[in-house]
Design a protein around this motif. Structure first.
Motif, PDB file in Angstrom:
ATOM      1  N   TYR A 113       0.474  -1.452  -0.102  1.00  0.00           N
ATOM      2  CA  TYR A 113      -0.021   0.176  -0.637  1.00  0.00           C
ATOM      3  C   TYR A 113       1.150   1.383  -0.215  1.00  0.00           C
ATOM      4  O   TYR A 113       1.600   0.798   0.842  1.00  0.00           O
ATOM      5  CB  TYR A 113      -0.922  -0.023   1.456  1.00  0.00           C
ATOM      6  N   VAL A 114       0.576   1.992  -0.808  1.00  0.00           N
ATOM      7  CA  VAL A 114       1.720   3.158  -1.119  1.00  0.00           C
ATOM      8  C   VAL A 114       1.040   4.233  -0.786  1.00  0.00           C
ATOM      9  O   VAL A 114      -0.189   4.946  -1.748  1.00  0.00           O
ATOM     10  CB  VAL A 114       2.059   3.383  -1.890  1.00  0.00           C
ATOM     11  N   THR A 115       0.562   5.338   0.280  1.00  0.00           N
ATOM     12  CA  THR A 115      -0.248   6.090   0.292  1.00  0.00           C
ATOM     13  C   THR A 115       0.242   7.564  -0.018  1.00  0.00           C
ATOM     14  O   THR A 115       1.443   7.589   0.771  1.00  0.00           O
ATOM     15  CB  THR A 115      -1.158   6.229   1.707  1.00  0.00           C
ATOM     16  N   GLY A 116      -0.554   8.584   0.000  1.00  0.00           N
ATOM     17  CA  GLY A 116      -0.295   9.755  -0.502  1.00  0.00           C
ATOM     18  C   GLY A 116      -0.722  10.958  -0.633  1.00  0.00           C
ATOM     19  O   GLY A 116      -2.622  10.938  -0.936  1.00  0.00           O
ATOM     20  N   ASN A 117       0.062  11.762  -0.641  1.00  0.00           N
ATOM     21  CA  ASN A 117      -1.171  13.448  -1.176  1.00  0.00           C
ATOM     22  C   ASN A 117      -0.972  13.491  -2.752  1.00  0.00           C
ATOM     23  O   ASN A 117       0.113  13.043  -3.345  1.00  0.00           O
ATOM     24  CB  ASN A 117      -0.619  14.410  -0.816  1.00  0.00           C
ATOM     25  N   ILE A 152      -9.625   6.027  -3.576  1.00  0.00           N
ATOM     26  CA  ILE A 152      -8.615   7.364  -3.389  1.00  0.00           C
ATOM     27  C   ILE A 152      -9.450   8.202  -1.562  1.00  0.00           C
ATOM     28  O   ILE A 152     -10.827   7.267  -1.384  1.00  0.00           O
ATOM     29  CB  ILE A 152     -10.040   8.249  -3.716  1.00  0.00           C
ATOM     30  N   GLN A 153      -9.137   8.320  -0.607  1.00  0.00           N
ATOM     31  CA  GLN A 153      -9.423   8.734   0.962  1.00  0.00           C
ATOM     32  C   GLN A 153     -10.571  10.008   1.176  1.00  0.00           C
ATOM     33  O   GLN A 153     -11.889   9.571   1.550  1.00  0.00           O
ATOM     34  CB  GLN A 153      -8.751   8.404   1.617  1.00  0.00           C
ATOM     35  N   GLN A 154     -10.302  10.729  -0.059  1.00  0.00           N
ATOM     36  CA  GLN A 154     -10.617  12.467   0.575  1.00  0.00           C
ATOM     37  C   GLN A 154      -9.891  12.962  -0.814  1.00  0.00           C
ATOM     38  O   GLN A 154      -8.736  12.729  -1.184  1.00  0.00           O
ATOM     39  CB  GLN A 154     -10.378  12.776   1.924  1.00  0.00           C
ATOM     40  N   TYR A 155     -10.815  14.003  -1.442  1.00  0.00           N
ATOM     41  CA  TYR A 155     -10.167  14.799  -2.294  1.00  0.00           C
ATOM     42  C   TYR A 155     -11.567  16.266  -2.846  1.00  0.00           C
ATOM     43  O   TYR A 155     -12.918  16.045  -1.132  1.00  0.00           O
ATOM     44  CB  TYR A 155     -10.838  14.367  -3.861  1.00  0.00           C
ATOM     45  N   ARG A 156     -11.148  17.267  -2.958  1.00  0.00           N
ATOM     46  CA  ARG A 156     -11.432  18.376  -3.495  1.00  0.00           C
ATOM     47  C   ARG A 156     -11.559  19.008  -4.580  1.00  0.00           C
ATOM     48  O   ARG A 156     -10.494  18.490  -5.118  1.00  0.00           O
ATOM     49  CB  ARG A 156     -10.862  19.704  -2.434  1.00  0.00           C
ATOM     50  N   VAL A 157     -12.952  19.748  -4.724  1.00  0.00           N
ATOM     51  CA  VAL A 157     -13.068  19.892  -7.297  1.00  0.00           C
ATOM     52  C   VAL A 157     -13.047  21.187  -6.877  1.00  0.00           C
ATOM     53  O   VAL A 157     -14.277  21.662  -6.386  1.00  0.00           O
ATOM     54  CB  VAL A 157     -13.733  18.685  -7.369  1.00  0.00           C
ATOM     55  N   SER A 308     -11.632  15.340   6.770  1.00  0.00           N
ATOM     56  CA  SER A 308     -11.006  16.760   7.507  1.00  0.00           C
ATOM     57  C   SER A 308     -10.379  17.653   6.936  1.00  0.00           C
ATOM     58  O   SER A 308     -10.631  17.536   5.717  1.00  0.00           O
ATOM     59  CB  SER A 308      -9.371  15.986   8.140  1.00  0.00           C
ATOM     60  N   LYS A 309     -10.455  18.867   7.620  1.00  0.00           N
ATOM     61  CA  LYS A 309      -8.875  19.753   6.023  1.00  0.00           C
ATOM     62  C   LYS A 309      -7.370  19.741   5.937  1.00  0.00           C
ATOM     63  O   LYS A 309      -6.886  20.012   6.797  1.00  0.00           O
ATOM     64  CB  LYS A 309      -9.126  20.948   7.083  1.00  0.00           C
ATOM     65  N   TYR A 310      -7.468  18.461   4.926  1.00  0.00           N
ATOM     66  CA  TYR A 310      -6.068  17.823   4.972  1.00  0.00           C
ATOM     67  C   TYR A 310      -5.701  18.522   3.913  1.00  0.00           C
ATOM     68  O   TYR A 310      -4.107  18.449   4.530  1.00  0.00           O
ATOM     69  CB  TYR A 310      -5.945  16.503   4.169  1.00  0.00           C
ATOM     70  N   TRP A 311      -5.363  19.696   3.448  1.00  0.00           N
ATOM     71  CA  TRP A 311      -4.710  20.563   2.793  1.00  0.00           C
ATOM     72  C   TRP A 311      -4.815  22.018   3.786  1.00  0.00           C
ATOM     73  O   TRP A 311      -3.442  22.564   3.901  1.00  0.00           O
ATOM     74  CB  TRP A 311      -5.591  21.468   2.301  1.00  0.00           C
ATOM     75  N   GLU A 312      -4.733  21.369   5.071  1.00  0.00           N
ATOM     76  CA  GLU A 312      -4.036  22.728   6.445  1.00  0.00           C
ATOM     77  C   GLU A 312      -3.203  21.401   6.953  1.00  0.00           C
ATOM     78  O   GLU A 312      -2.029  22.274   7.626  1.00  0.00           O
ATOM     79  CB  GLU A 312      -5.279  22.537   7.290  1.00  0.00           C
ATOM     80  N   ASP A 313      -2.097  20.490   6.325  1.00  0.00           N
ATOM     81  CA  ASP A 313      -1.053  20.488   6.722  1.00  0.00           C
ATOM     82  C   ASP A 313      -0.368  21.032   6.131  1.00  0.00           C
ATOM     83  O   ASP A 313      -0.261  20.755   4.993  1.00  0.00           O
ATOM     84  CB  ASP A 313      -1.812  18.507   6.417  1.00  0.00           C
ATOM     85  N   PRO A 314       0.863  21.444   6.603  1.00  0.00           N
ATOM     86  CA  PRO A 314       1.542  21.989   5.927  1.00  0.00           C
ATOM     87  C   PRO A 314       2.394  21.617   5.122  1.00  0.00           C
ATOM     88  O   PRO A 314       3.404  21.768   4.766  1.00  0.00           O
ATOM     89  CB  PRO A 314       2.663  22.185   7.193  1.00  0.00           C
ATOM     90  N   SER A 315       2.486  19.848   5.664  1.00  0.00           N
ATOM     91  CA  SER A 315       2.999  19.562   3.887  1.00  0.00           C
ATOM     92  C   SER A 315       2.815  18.987   2.636  1.00  0.00           C
ATOM     93  O   SER A 315       2.817  18.422   2.208  1.00  0.00           O
ATOM     94  CB  SER A 315       3.800  18.083   4.596  1.00  0.00           C
TER      95      SER A 315
END
Length: 347
Positions: A113-117, A152-157, A308-315
């Protein structure tokens, strides 16, 4: 006489090509910087450097005056048109280096499993036409390294406002439907790229990583006509970054970038419209196990889905904040289809 004339013409042609070429290099290392985006003042993406850090000066328009350089989803410099008169431009690339993925290994696991952004965005005639990002998991067979599933776990469009569709003017269309998640099916076995007769494989070593560029072989463009529309498939370019001097397998993956381009027009339009479809993946974890993971979230451009607001993560590679600085809110986030009562902030 004929040989000397031919040699002279080759020298002139080579000098002309080099005169049109500009190379971005790191101010720290002197090494070429690939994947540098050059934005015009109107938000158009004028150029995108290749694995050798090169762009074509002809792609820059003087009337744009100022150009914003973006590297690894971060604005790093602003240049005037005259700054591009020099063949080599040094860039202060003081951005966080990508660390190797944390590895949780189970030698007997059936799957990796390779997970990422990820982020993906599309441009029409160099102007951003749609954007999406999120968190994704790729599931590979642990023995063959073949891609088995995408989760896909979460996403924004983000899309442009809806307007009346003029079927005879493709230059006015909204092309968000062309956006796609990164296609990483061969990242665990790069030899598949080498075997393909339709691709050109190139590898470049930098101070901390090995970078691979794969391009479609450049055949003469062939016009395909259908129901009054004309299409030209131009090129597919893939850049993959691995740990330096590694075996270039899944656990060595640092970054994946893809740029597909298509030309199209309606029969009455004078010029072809150029689409670029960018898709990027930044892995954050590598695990192995026996569960295939049946959790599915459909990537639907008509809505977003996040818990969750995953985009708030600085990375997180939030390219949206860069695009929004040019587009001034032209792109609108699609409604979150998950209950907003349970949204968590990322700390």
């Amino acid at each position: 006489m004929k040989k000397s004339t031919l040699l002279f013409l080759l020298i002139v042609w080579y000098s002309f090509i080099n005169a049109q070429s500009i190379t971005f290099v790191s101010e720290r290392t002197g090494k070429p910087l690939p994947q540098v985006s050059v934005f015009g003042k109107d938000g158009s993406i004028s150029a995108y450097s290749d694995v050798g850090g090169k762009i074509n000066k002809q792609s820059l328009k003087p009337d744009q005056e100022k150009f914003q350089l973006v590297y690894k989803n971060i604005p790093i410099d602003t240049l005037s048109y005259s700054d591009f008169d020099q063949p080599v431009i040094k860039i202060s690339d003081q951005v966080t280096e990508i660390d190797p993925m944390p590895v949780k290994s189970n030698k007997t696991g059936k799957y990796i499993y390779v997970t990422g952004n990820f982020n993906t965005y599309i441009t029409l005639n160099n102007t951003v036409n749609g954007y999406a990002d999120g968190i994704i998991r790729y599931i590979f067979n642990s023995k063959t390294k073949k891609l088995k599933a995408i989760r896909i776990q979460q996403y924004r469009v983000f899309r442009l406002p809806k307007s009346e569709l003029n079927l005879k003017k493709s230059s006015s269309w909204e092309f968000s439907a062309f956006m796609q998640v990164p296609d990483v099916k061969w990242v665990g076995n790069v030899d598949q790229y080498k075997k393909s007769k339709n691709m050109v494989y190139q590898e470049v070593k930098s101070m901390k990583s090995d970078k691979i560029e794969i391009k479609d072989v450049q055949y003469p463009e062939k016009d395909i006509a259908f129901l009054g529309y004309h299409f030209l498939y131009t090129r597919n370019i893939i850049n993959i970054t691995y740990n330096k001097d590694s075996r270039k397998t899944l656990e060595d993956l640092l970054e994946y970038n893809q740029n597909r381009s298509i030309k199209l027009k309606y029969k009455n339009e004078l010029n072809y419209n150029i689409l670029h479809i960018y898709a990027n993946f930044y892995p954050t974890s590598f695990e192995s196990g026996d569960r295939k993971d049946d959790h599915k979230v459909k990537f639907d451009i008509n809505g977003s889905y996040y818990t969750s607001k995953y985009w708030e993560d600085p990375s997180f590679p939030d390219m949206n904040h860069v695009l929004d600085s040019f587009l001034k809110g032209d792109l609108t986030e699609q409604k979150n289809t998950h209950s907003t009562n349970t949204i968590k902030h990322t700390t």
